[in-house]
Write a protein that holds these residues in place. Structure first.
Motif, PDB file in Angstrom:
ATOM      1  N   ILE A 129       0.834  -1.208   0.000  1.00  0.00           N
ATOM      2  CA  ILE A 129       0.000   0.000   0.000  1.00  0.00           C
ATOM      3  C   ILE A 129       0.874   1.265   0.000  1.00  0.00           C
ATOM      4  O   ILE A 129       0.631   2.197  -0.760  1.00  0.00           O
ATOM      5  N   VAL A 130       1.900   1.294   0.834  1.00  0.00           N
ATOM      6  CA  VAL A 130       2.700   2.523   0.933  1.00  0.00           C
ATOM      7  C   VAL A 130       3.775   2.603  -0.157  1.00  0.00           C
ATOM      8  O   VAL A 130       4.490   3.601  -0.247  1.00  0.00           O
ATOM      9  N   GLY A 131       3.896   1.558  -0.962  1.00  0.00           N
ATOM     10  CA  GLY A 131       4.780   1.664  -2.120  1.00  0.00           C
ATOM     11  C   GLY A 131       6.202   1.204  -1.902  1.00  0.00           C
ATOM     12  O   GLY A 131       7.059   1.435  -2.753  1.00  0.00           O
ATOM     13  N   THR A 132       6.495   0.553  -0.775  1.00  0.00           N
ATOM     14  CA  THR A 132       7.861   0.064  -0.586  1.00  0.00           C
ATOM     15  C   THR A 132       8.012  -1.362  -1.114  1.00  0.00           C
ATOM     16  O   THR A 132       9.072  -1.932  -1.044  1.00  0.00           O
ATOM     17  N   ARG A 133       6.911  -1.930  -1.592  1.00  0.00           N
ATOM     18  CA  ARG A 133       7.004  -3.252  -2.203  1.00  0.00           C
ATOM     19  C   ARG A 133       6.139  -3.272  -3.457  1.00  0.00           C
ATOM     20  O   ARG A 133       5.063  -2.677  -3.471  1.00  0.00           O
ATOM     21  N   LYS A 134       6.624  -3.917  -4.476  1.00  0.00           N
ATOM     22  CA  LYS A 134       5.854  -3.991  -5.714  1.00  0.00           C
ATOM     23  C   LYS A 134       4.778  -5.048  -5.582  1.00  0.00           C
ATOM     24  O   LYS A 134       5.005  -6.079  -4.975  1.00  0.00           O
ATOM     25  N   TYR A 135       3.615  -4.806  -6.146  1.00  0.00           N
ATOM     26  CA  TYR A 135       2.588  -5.839  -6.164  1.00  0.00           C
ATOM     27  C   TYR A 135       2.285  -6.216  -7.609  1.00  0.00           C
ATOM     28  O   TYR A 135       2.646  -5.492  -8.534  1.00  0.00           O
ATOM     29  N   ASP A 136       1.631  -7.356  -7.772  1.00  0.00           N
ATOM     30  CA  ASP A 136       1.438  -7.868  -9.125  1.00  0.00           C
ATOM     31  C   ASP A 136       0.197  -7.281  -9.784  1.00  0.00           C
ATOM     32  O   ASP A 136       0.208  -6.931 -10.950  1.00  0.00           O
ATOM     33  N   ARG A 137      -0.902  -7.213  -9.006  1.00  0.00           N
ATOM     34  CA  ARG A 137      -2.152  -6.720  -9.582  1.00  0.00           C
ATOM     35  C   ARG A 137      -2.904  -5.905  -8.548  1.00  0.00           C
ATOM     36  O   ARG A 137      -2.643  -6.005  -7.361  1.00  0.00           O
ATOM     37  N   GLY A 138      -3.923  -5.188  -9.035  1.00  0.00           N
ATOM     38  CA  GLY A 138      -4.784  -4.452  -8.130  1.00  0.00           C
ATOM     39  C   GLY A 138      -4.457  -2.975  -8.135  1.00  0.00           C
ATOM     40  O   GLY A 138      -3.528  -2.530  -8.811  1.00  0.00           O
ATOM     41  N   THR A 139      -5.264  -2.227  -7.385  1.00  0.00           N
ATOM     42  CA  THR A 139      -5.000  -0.793  -7.292  1.00  0.00           C
ATOM     43  C   THR A 139      -4.988  -0.357  -5.838  1.00  0.00           C
ATOM     44  O   THR A 139      -5.628  -0.970  -4.984  1.00  0.00           O
ATOM     45  N   VAL A 140      -4.244   0.696  -5.585  1.00  0.00           N
ATOM     46  CA  VAL A 140      -4.086   1.220  -4.237  1.00  0.00           C
ATOM     47  C   VAL A 140      -4.141   2.731  -4.321  1.00  0.00           C
ATOM     48  O   VAL A 140      -3.541   3.327  -5.226  1.00  0.00           O
TER      49      VAL A 140
END
Lengths: 248, 247
Positions: free
Chosen positions: A50-61
């Motif tokens: 959520i805070v952007g320190t880790r990449k995620y594969d899908r979805g929106t935040v």
């Protein structure tokens, strides 16, 4: 009014291991949202996505309607984050760390008041590495609050704090909440969750197994206390999975 | 500006508490200068030279601090902060990567300049040294060396995945340059083959420039080393800011 935090179908995996599986929730302004689950359930990973320190594969935040990666500088003027187990610069003193943190923001609060509030005033000139675990924990909360944030993320808020200090922290956070602060926290203490949270999400292996108010969680279980209800939710899932895996 | 000022002040204090740079950037060059001065100070640089060995070495010795700070200190601090997740914590604040790097650059620039003053004072007071060439040209080449060395350091610190790799890369750059470019071992006494190899190091080019400007000798082919060093600085800095790794 737009949500303070909006997470939609967040998905994150490491190879074949799914750590966060299609989580969706939103936190309204001025609300305290509790994120519960066993160690390794994916709570910290979700916060980091959520805070952007880790990449995620899908979805929106989005936080405060902004994208944490694209609008990073603008957003983090208004958002505070406490990570688990933080390490600071070698030999840095409490006052120096607070002063540096304050200098990063355009409109920060007076950290001396915060240190006072969290019982750290007499440690201003001590090196952070010399503080006890509980003192460090309190300091990490202070640092998250220095920006005078509209939204704050607190990962394992009161781990390592004694009962009295925990109560004081709750009281102070409640007063900030009353002033409109939005809080997303993770905790292993159900009394804390009952005292602070408006709504909770219980996750297990990255999936949501309950999402609603504390009262709803208790009502949906055969028990009267959140802790029992929480264990019932997490165990129930296990039993269901077990019966699924070994059909009679 | 306030963030820069506060971060600079604090990080400088932390660096001084760490003592390494005090030893390697401030004490070591002075010690090298004293040894040079005592052992070979007033001998001519070579048979029939119009200047002494010490005069010839002055420029090279002033680059020791630049290397210690820029190629060793700078990348190690930045990669250590990445390793300890201090940069990750910075990522959830409004700070920009270029500010983080600029603060460290400023700190090591101060170390280098203080070292230059100390080395000059030592050689002037103890050995009667006087810069024969033009201070303006000398300082120009000094700044150029600083620029190119620091940009290498920023590149290593900005994108090395962890402190171990940063340490290895920094050592691979630091020790050959310190030894073979003429900063500690005089370039003039090296065999020709080694000199040719050393010429490929950007620091060698910088030291040649500083030697010539400090001795007031005519500088031939000055354009190439200058251009190469500026280009190097530009490329390294752009890459490190563009591909900066918070974690």
């Amino acid at each position: 009014m737009e949500a303070a935090i909006a997470v939609n179908q967040l998905y994150k995996s490491y190879g074949d291991v799914r750590v966060v599986e299609n989580l969706s929730f939103s936190v309204n302004r001025g609300e305290v949202f509790g994120f519960l689950g066993a160690n390794g359930a994916g709570k910290s990973t979700t916060i980091e996505c959520i805070v952007g320190t880790r990449k995620y594969d899908r979805g929106t935040v989005s936080i405060l309607g902004l994208n944490p990666l694209q609008d990073r500088k603008q957003l983090f003027e208004r958002v505070g984050v406490q990570f688990q187990e933080t390490i600071y610069q070698d030999k840095i003193k409490v006052a120096e760390l607070c002063e540096v943190t304050r200098s990063l923001y355009q409109a920060a609060s007076n950290y001396r008041d915060l240190l006072q509030q969290f019982g750290l005033s007499e440690h201003l000139n001590r090196q952070v590495s010399e503080l006890s675990g509980g003192q460090k924990q309190r300091l990490s909360i202070v640092l998250a609050l220095i920006p005078n944030p509209e939204v704050v993320f607190l990962d394992e808020l009161t781990t390592g704090l004694d009962a009295k200090v925990r109560r004081e922290v709750w009281k102070y956070l409640s007063s900030l909440k009353a002033q409109g602060l939005t809080i997303l926290l993770t905790s292993h203490f159900m009394d804390e969750v009952e005292a602070l949270c408006d709504r909770i999400m219980i996750i297990k292996e990255g999936r949501s197994i309950f999402h609603g108010t504390v009262r709803e969680a208790i009502a949906a279980s055969p028990y009267d206390h959140l802790e029992d209800a929480y264990l019932w939710f997490t165990d129930k899932e296990e039993l269901e999975n077990a019966s699924f895996s070994y059909p009679v | 500006m306030q963030a820069f000022h506060t971060l600079f002040k604090t990080e400088f204090k932390l660096s001084l508490r760490g003592i390494d740079m005090f030893i390697f950037a401030l004490c070591m060059p002075v010690i090298v200068m004293i040894i040079l001065g005592v052992v070979v100070g007033d001998r001519p640089a070579f048979e029939g030279a119009s200047y002494t060995f010490l005069e010839q070495s002055f420029g090279a010795v002033t680059t020791i601090a630049i290397c210690a700070g820029g190629v060793m200190g700078l990348p190690l601090v930045v990669s250590d902060y990445r390793h300890k997740k201090i940069l990750k914590r910075f990522k959830v604040t409004p700070i920009s990567p270029s500010l983080i790097l600029a603060v460290q650059l400023a700190i090591y620039a101060i170390y280098s300049i203080v070292s230059l003053l100390l080395v000059y004072a030592t050689s002037a007071i103890c050995f009667g040294y006087d810069l024969k060439g033009s201070w303006l040209y000398f300082l120009g080449s000094y700044l150029l060396v600083m620029l190119s060395m620091f940009s290498i350091g920023i590149l290593v610190g900005g994108i090395a995945p962890n402190v171990k790799i940063a340490g290895v890369i920094a050592s691979l750059l630091y020790f050959p340059m310190l030894i073979f470019s003429g900063a500690t071992l005089p370039y003039e006494i090296m065999p020709t083959a080694l000199q040719k190899a050393a010429d490929l190091l950007p620091l060698t080019q910088g030291i040649k420039l500083m030697k010539a400007t400090s001795l007031g000798l005519p500088i031939d082919k000055v354009m190439w080393p200058v251009l190469i060093m500026i280009l190097l600085a530009f490329i390294c800095t752009s890459i490190s800011v563009r591909f900066f790794k918070w974690e």
